[in-house]
Write a protein that holds these residues in place. Structure first.
Motif, PDB file in Angstrom:
ATOM      1  N   LEU A 214       0.829  -1.203   0.000  1.00  0.00           N
ATOM      2  CA  LEU A 214       0.000   0.000   0.000  1.00  0.00           C
ATOM      3  C   LEU A 214       0.866   1.257   0.000  1.00  0.00           C
ATOM      4  CD1 LEU A 214      -2.772  -1.117   2.497  1.00  0.00           C
ATOM      5  CD2 LEU A 214      -2.841  -1.141  -0.004  1.00  0.00           C
ATOM      6  N   GLY A 215       0.531   2.177  -0.891  1.00  0.00           N
ATOM      7  CA  GLY A 215       1.272   3.427  -0.999  1.00  0.00           C
ATOM      8  C   GLY A 215       2.499   3.362  -1.892  1.00  0.00           C
ATOM      9  N   THR A 216       2.877   2.163  -2.347  1.00  0.00           N
ATOM     10  CA  THR A 216       4.046   2.060  -3.226  1.00  0.00           C
ATOM     11  C   THR A 216       3.662   2.477  -4.643  1.00  0.00           C
ATOM     12  OG1 THR A 216       3.676  -0.285  -3.738  1.00  0.00           O
ATOM     13  CG2 THR A 216       5.094   0.214  -1.843  1.00  0.00           C
ATOM     14  N   GLN A 217       4.671   2.856  -5.425  1.00  0.00           N
ATOM     15  CA  GLN A 217       4.448   3.302  -6.794  1.00  0.00           C
ATOM     16  C   GLN A 217       4.864   2.245  -7.799  1.00  0.00           C
ATOM     17  OE1 GLN A 217       6.243   6.967  -8.000  1.00  0.00           O
ATOM     18  NE2 GLN A 217       4.688   8.210  -6.981  1.00  0.00           N
ATOM     19  N   ILE A 218       4.097   2.201  -8.868  1.00  0.00           N
ATOM     20  CA  ILE A 218       4.419   1.369 -10.035  1.00  0.00           C
ATOM     21  C   ILE A 218       4.521   2.337 -11.200  1.00  0.00           C
ATOM     22  CG2 ILE A 218       3.676  -0.518 -11.527  1.00  0.00           C
ATOM     23  CD1 ILE A 218       1.782  -1.377  -9.191  1.00  0.00           C
ATOM     24  N   GLU A 219       5.547   2.175 -12.029  1.00  0.00           N
ATOM     25  CA  GLU A 219       5.699   3.026 -13.210  1.00  0.00           C
ATOM     26  C   GLU A 219       5.824   2.170 -14.455  1.00  0.00           C
ATOM     27  OE1 GLU A 219       8.152   6.624 -13.288  1.00  0.00           O
ATOM     28  OE2 GLU A 219       8.675   6.124 -11.216  1.00  0.00           O
ATOM     29  N   TYR A 220       5.169   2.639 -15.497  1.00  0.00           N
ATOM     30  CA  TYR A 220       5.216   1.975 -16.789  1.00  0.00           C
ATOM     31  C   TYR A 220       5.581   3.003 -17.855  1.00  0.00           C
ATOM     32  CZ  TYR A 220       2.083  -1.333 -14.382  1.00  0.00           C
ATOM     33  OH  TYR A 220       1.508  -2.203 -13.490  1.00  0.00           O
ATOM     34  N   SER A 221       6.436   2.595 -18.777  1.00  0.00           N
ATOM     35  CA  SER A 221       6.733   3.408 -19.956  1.00  0.00           C
ATOM     36  C   SER A 221       7.149   2.457 -21.067  1.00  0.00           C
ATOM     37  CB  SER A 221       7.859   4.409 -19.663  1.00  0.00           C
ATOM     38  OG  SER A 221       9.097   3.751 -19.536  1.00  0.00           O
TER      39      SER A 221
END
Length: 165
Positions: free
Chosen positions: A53-60
């Motif tokens: 919870l609260g963690t970030q996931i990034e996609y590009s």
């Protein structure tokens, strides 16, 4: 001729999704906002689930990131999946097995996009080699649903831009 057409259409369903870069629909930053209450059998307890919870996931196009785990130039597969197919693929077959449905995940559509991102095995808690966000259901343009160790989570888009390259 009808038999040949029926056989050909049956095999068309078995063709896997084509590998590609991460689909543009999920590019950007997402924050894991909540654990979705389900009745699935999991290899994680509440303590492990709370750590997401609260963690970030990034996609590009160039990368997939969760915390400090970055996969450069990932390949992905995207396909439409129906509510019934998702249930059958992700639920156990026995009467005491885990069962999961779109309804339980808060997905109202009959069909959504399933995106699977390929990456090297990871060691999150020792219970799984998956990375949170490596297989997602696109619930709507700003919400994804994913599972880690059979615990389901929802993530909300916070930006359409990604900082990983």
């Amino acid at each position: 001729m009808k038999l040949l057409l029926m056989i050909a259409s049956s095999f068309a369903c078995l063709v896997p999704a084509r590998a590609q870069s991460v689909p543009e629909q999920i590019w950007g930053k997402w924050v894991v906002s909540r654990k979705i209450p389900t009745k699935t059998i999991s290899c994680w307890g509440e303590a492990e689930a709370r750590t997401l919870l609260g963690t970030q996931i990034e996609y590009s196009r160039e990368a997939f990131r969760w915390k400090d785990m970055v996969t450069a130039h990932p390949t992905a597969e995207a396909k439409m999946v129906s509510a019934g197919q998702f249930h059958d693929d992700n639920s156990g077959k026995g009467s005491n097995s885990s069962q999961i449905t779109f309804r339980e995940l808060g997905i109202k559509a009959n069909e959504v996009m399933l995106i699977s991102i390929h990456h090297p095995p990871a060691k999150i808690t020792g219970g799984t080699i998956e990375v949170p966000g490596d297989e997602v259901l696109l619930k709507d343009k700003d919400t994804i649903v994913f599972a880690a160790c059979n615990v389901y989570f929802e993530a909300k888009r916070v930006s359409t831009k990604s900082s990983v390259r």
